[in-house]
Design a protein around this motif. Structure first.
Motif, PDB file in Angstrom:
ATOM      1  N   GLU A 267     -33.964  50.801 -17.810  1.00 46.31           N
ATOM      2  CA  GLU A 267     -34.908  50.156 -16.894  1.00 46.31           C
ATOM      3  C   GLU A 267     -36.339  50.309 -17.414  1.00 46.31           C
TER       4      GLU A 267
ATOM      5  N   GLY B 178     -31.851  54.891 -16.239  1.00 48.45           N
ATOM      6  CA  GLY B 178     -33.283  54.747 -16.023  1.00 48.45           C
ATOM      7  C   GLY B 178     -34.037  54.438 -17.312  1.00 48.45           C
ATOM      8  N   LEU B 179     -33.510  54.924 -18.451  1.00 45.06           N
ATOM      9  CA  LEU B 179     -34.178  54.659 -19.730  1.00 45.06           C
ATOM     10  C   LEU B 179     -34.134  53.167 -20.057  1.00 45.06           C
TER      11      LEU B 179
ATOM     12  N   ASP C 297     -28.926  57.891 -19.634  1.00 47.07           N
ATOM     13  CA  ASP C 297     -29.583  57.694 -18.349  1.00 47.07           C
ATOM     14  C   ASP C 297     -29.947  56.209 -18.192  1.00 47.07           C
TER      15      ASP C 297
END
Lengths: 332, 278
Positions: B178, B175-176, B173
């Motif tokens: 980020e 997002g991890l 992911d």
């Protein structure tokens, strides 16, 4: 720039290909406030938040955080932390390691990290779950881990991307108060993105209503509600009856609860005759749609203070009355 | 229904247990050069004893393990950036890039190894290029060295490294990363603390998928390696075809299987664990 501003955005703009996400936004966020960016999907609120965090680079304009220009500063060097909508918890680390991640990056000594992680977990009421993996937690617990992880570094600015969207309704309402309590206790500045106007109204000290990449209005919740700056804001926040004025060059925003229902002609400043088209019973209040003689529809809400059935039924002829200062004039 | 369940067991019985039983029986017998097949059945462990006592075999074992290990490492160092780049590429490009990784399989393995013989020969294309570029005065002959074997193994097994790594990295992911950056991790630290540990299942799977066949590899050391390189697959071949010592060759095969049981079990366990994960 006022001395109290912690974030100052000037002329901020961002496009993705041919789509304008954010268009020339100027905004000041004050130190210690809980600020909400409110708007529908695609209004640019998340892009704005991600530009403050450093995940998107503005095409134009400047971001100042605590007086420092953030142009060219990568996310890992910005004095902000973010709570992600998906939480983005590290699945291969336990709760304590997740919360301590940012402190380890700062090279703090292990005992200090352990102490602050314990403190942060206690603040979000997760004191004894430090050894669990994210996969072993409920949605509400994961949300609080994400919050603790973002809080533990005591950032100048905490960014929250739809912090309550993934929770069910009951939990969401309880967590609202929890977030406000934490924000006040810690004295941090929160900037929250939400599409839920109720959430923004009940939590924020000030909010910005966004539409199509622009900020339509900034102000405290009561001001945005009672004195909307445009038809868009009046319509987006709560329910508004929008009546044309001056032959269509201006409008009057009239909230449903500012209108009263009467069986006979009242002696209010304004009175109109109509017939009830339908009634939506919502428990605490009822929302009536009343057709006026000229064919237009007005929405009227009444608080259900008594348990007995409402005095009016569908099809009843009624009178609507409101005071001269009940509405707000809109010029756009 | 029962037939469906019985099928894999029947397959396993006919194509693995039965041949393995035969190999084990031959390994316990002794050589009989004049009969056909050249085996007298028995119950003797002398072939296994010989394998352990003769330096040649021990050296061949160690050589195989060493070459397989270094080739696996090289394939990992080459395959990881490839898999990472494919996983980060525009989704429209990913199938094309993956296809490019798998494309060599469309040609027979043997033909591709023969092609490397031509490329690596003393006046092959590689040496011609090295001489022309002036980088190396006298490149010598790559063919027949351990370099050539490593090159062959890495080339042949790279897709087995890239595909599981890609599968692990593609799931990651974004997002991890980020979140890691947001919490103060620079890109290198974010890679080391998030990407690398989360791609560990892919690393383990890829390494075992390269290491296990590379240990027993025969074609590559036979065609690209010199007479001096000892790998256990080549020893097995020599015992069987040159010395016609079937029992000893069978004993080598049994030992090879036993040796690889450890890594195979590790692979199985890791696969089972990644299936358990939601």
């Amino acid at each position: 720039m006022t001395a109290a501003a912690i974030v100052t955005l000037t002329g901020l703009a961002k496009r993705f290909g041919s789509v304008t996400a954010v268009e020339r936004v100027d905004l000041e966020i004050r130190r210690g406030e809980l600020f909400a960016l409110l708007g529908g999907s695609g209004c640019g609120k998340t892009t704005l938040l991600r530009m403050i965090a450093g995940f998107e680079t503005p095409d134009q304009g400047r971001i100042l955080i605590d007086g420092q220009d953030m142009t060219g500063v990568p996310p890992h060097r910005r004095p902000v932390n973010m709570m992600f909508q998906s939480y983005a918890l590290f699945p291969h680390m336990d709760v304590a390691a997740n919360v301590g991640y940012g402190l380890r990056r700062d090279g703090l000594p292990a005992p200090e990290i352990a102490r602050r992680v314990g403190e942060a977990l206690k603040q979000v009421r997760l004191g004894d779950l430090g050894e669990r993996r994210p996969a072993q937690l409920s949605g509400g617990q994961r949300q609080r881990v994400a919050l603790a992880r973002a809080l533990v570094k005591r950032p100048k600015l905490l960014l929250l991307d739809e912090p309550l969207a993934a929770l069910d309704r009951k939990l969401r309402e309880a967590t609202r108060f929890e977030l406000v309590r934490l924000q006040e206790e810690l004295g941090l500045t929160f900037v929250m993105v939400t599409h839920d106007q109720e959430e923004a109204m009940s939590m924020a000290s000030r909010l910005a209503v966004m539409d199509k990449g622009r900020i339509e209005q900034v102000g405290p919740p009561h001001e945005v509600y009672e004195r909307p700056a445009s038809r868009f804001v009046a319509d987006f926040i709560g329910i508004a009856n929008i009546l044309p004025l001056d032959g269509g060059r201006a409008w009057l925003a009239l909230r449903p609860e500012k209108i009263a229902l009467f069986a006979a002609r009242p002696d209010t400043d304004h009175a109109e005759q109509g017939r009830i088209v339908d009634i939506a019973y919502e428990g605490d209040r009822s929302l009536y749609r009343v057709g006026l003689l000229d064919g237009s529809l007005l929405q009227v809400s009444t608080a259900n203070t008594a348990r007995i059935a409402a005095a009016f039924r569908r099809g009843d002829d009624v009178w609507l009355g409101w005071a001269a200062d009940a509405g707000h004039r809109l010029d756009k | 229904m029962r037939l469906v369940i019985a099928l894999p067991y029947a397959w396993l019985g006919i194509f693995f247990l039965l041949p393995f039983g035969l190999v084990l029986a031959i390994a316990l017998g002794s050589a009989a050069p004049d009969s056909a097949p050249p085996v007298t059945l028995g119950l003797s462990l002398k072939n296994f004893a010989l394998l352990l006592s003769d330096d040649l075999y021990v050296a061949a074992w160690l050589g195989s393990l060493r070459i397989a290990a270094t080739s696996t490492l090289a394939a990992l160092l080459l395959g990881y950036p490839m898999a990472y780049a494919i996983a980060r590429a525009d989704p429209r490009w990913r199938p094309i890039l993956l296809m490019a990784v798998i494309l060599p399989f469309w040609t027979s393995f043997l033909i591709r190894v023969y092609a490397w013989m031509g490329l690596l020969a003393s006046n092959g294309l590689v040496n011609q290029f090295l001489r022309w570029s002036g980088l190396v005065g006298d490149p010598g002959t790559i063919l027949g060295t351990e370099w050539a074997i490593h090159l062959g193994i890495v080339y042949a097994y790279l897709p087995f490294m890239v595909l599981p790594l890609y599968a692990a990295l593609e799931k990651l992911d974004g997002g991890l990363l980020e979140a890691a950056a947001d919490l103060g991790a620079n890109p290198v630290v974010a890679f080391l603390t998030v990407t690398l540990p989360l791609s560990l299942p892919g690393i383990v799977a890829g390494c075992l998928l390269v290491f296990i066949p590379a240990v027993g590899e025969f074609v590559i050391p036979d065609l690209l390696g010199g007479t001096g390189t000892l790998m256990i697959g080549k020893v097995l071949w020599d015992e069987f075809f040159l010395n016609a010592d079937w029992p000893l060759a069978a004993a080598v095969a049994v030992c090879l299987l036993l040796l690889l049981l450890g890594p195979i079990a590790l692979f199985q366990r890791q696969q089972a664990r990644s299936l358990e994960r939601p």
